[in-house]
Design a protein around this motif. Sequence first.
Motif, PDB file in Angstrom:
ATOM      1  N   CYS A   1       1.031  -1.247   0.146  1.00 28.15           N
ATOM      2  CA  CYS A   1      -0.127  -0.168   0.074  1.00 28.15           C
ATOM      3  C   CYS A   1       1.089   1.256   0.060  1.00 28.15           C
ATOM      4  O   CYS A   1       0.501   2.240  -0.113  1.00 28.15           O
ATOM      5  CB  CYS A   1      -1.109   0.075   1.085  1.00 28.15           C
ATOM      6  SG  CYS A   1       0.133   0.104   2.796  1.00 28.15           S
TER       7      CYS A   1
ATOM      8  N   TYR B   1       2.826   2.079   2.528  1.00 29.70           N
ATOM      9  CA  TYR B   1       3.179   2.610   3.997  1.00 29.70           C
ATOM     10  C   TYR B   1       4.677   2.093   4.329  1.00 29.70           C
ATOM     11  O   TYR B   1       5.207   1.260   3.966  1.00 29.70           O
ATOM     12  CB  TYR B   1       2.069   1.617   4.757  1.00 29.70           C
ATOM     13  CG  TYR B   1       2.545   1.851   6.384  1.00 29.70           C
ATOM     14  CD1 TYR B   1       1.938   3.127   6.809  1.00 29.70           C
ATOM     15  CD2 TYR B   1       3.168   1.127   7.050  1.00 29.70           C
ATOM     16  CE1 TYR B   1       2.313   3.318   8.504  1.00 29.70           C
ATOM     17  CE2 TYR B   1       3.390   1.370   8.489  1.00 29.70           C
ATOM     18  CZ  TYR B   1       3.062   2.431   8.964  1.00 29.70           C
ATOM     19  OH  TYR B   1       3.170   2.619  10.294  1.00 29.70           O
TER      20      TYR B   1
ATOM     21  N   CYS C   1       5.673  -1.831   3.376  1.00 26.42           N
ATOM     22  CA  CYS C   1       4.713  -2.706   3.149  1.00 26.42           C
ATOM     23  C   CYS C   1       4.897  -3.274   2.074  1.00 26.42           C
ATOM     24  O   CYS C   1       5.728  -2.704   1.033  1.00 26.42           O
ATOM     25  CB  CYS C   1       3.302  -1.904   3.041  1.00 26.42           C
ATOM     26  SG  CYS C   1       1.800  -3.063   2.794  1.00 26.42           S
TER      27      CYS C   1
ATOM     28  N   CYS D   1       0.971  -5.210   8.033  1.00 28.66           N
ATOM     29  CA  CYS D   1       0.841  -3.764   7.841  1.00 28.66           C
ATOM     30  C   CYS D   1      -0.055  -3.217   8.484  1.00 28.66           C
ATOM     31  O   CYS D   1      -1.204  -3.456   8.234  1.00 28.66           O
ATOM     32  CB  CYS D   1       0.895  -3.648   6.385  1.00 28.66           C
ATOM     33  SG  CYS D   1       0.548  -1.816   5.976  1.00 28.66           S
TER      34      CYS D   1
ATOM     35  N   CYS E   1      -1.430  -0.245   8.089  1.00 32.05           N
ATOM     36  CA  CYS E   1      -2.276   0.786   7.224  1.00 32.05           C
ATOM     37  C   CYS E   1      -3.065   0.046   6.246  1.00 32.05           C
ATOM     38  O   CYS E   1      -4.279   0.335   6.297  1.00 32.05           O
ATOM     39  CB  CYS E   1      -1.295   1.617   6.368  1.00 32.05           C
ATOM     40  SG  CYS E   1      -1.955   2.482   5.234  1.00 32.05           S
ATOM     41  N   CYS E   2      -2.765  -0.977   5.451  1.00 35.77           N
ATOM     42  CA  CYS E   2      -3.833  -1.804   4.570  1.00 35.77           C
ATOM     43  C   CYS E   2      -4.453  -3.055   5.232  1.00 35.77           C
ATOM     44  O   CYS E   2      -5.342  -3.509   4.714  1.00 35.77           O
ATOM     45  CB  CYS E   2      -3.129  -2.157   3.259  1.00 35.77           C
ATOM     46  SG  CYS E   2      -1.616  -3.052   3.411  1.00 35.77           S
TER      47      CYS E   2
END
Length: 139
Positions: A20, A22, A29, A53, A55-56
Amino acid sequence: MPEETVLIRTLPVERANSACGYTQGDWECREGGYLWYAGDGEGYDPEDTSEICPCCRTKDFLEAAKDEAEACSSYSNCGDSGTGVDIWASAEKVALRANPVAAAQALQELGVVAALESDDSPDGYSVVLCNTQTEAIAV
Ligand SMILES: [Zn+2]
């Protein structure tokens, strides 16, 4: 000569399976939604799925942290140490910074985290309830 129109087709992206973008320090990521250490220039091991991760895959990340925080009363590695409560608190902070929207939703779905904290009691630890304010955060 008329300028040529270049069509850029946007392919549907399977978010859970692609990086993603990140980054967190030297960690990045990668495909699959795992973080890998990019600092040593050695590339990543596709088999290494230890760092999710935030974030995603925010919910998976928090779920893993919840499991860890509820199973581990104290840890120490590489000069870093703390309790299950610390594990949860730092994961929560990382997730909220990486992806505030997904993190708030995941926290609400996960509910109370019974994190362990080592102490001087006969059991060697006590249970500290975390993530009890999710209703308030959601509103
Ligand atoms: Zn990611």
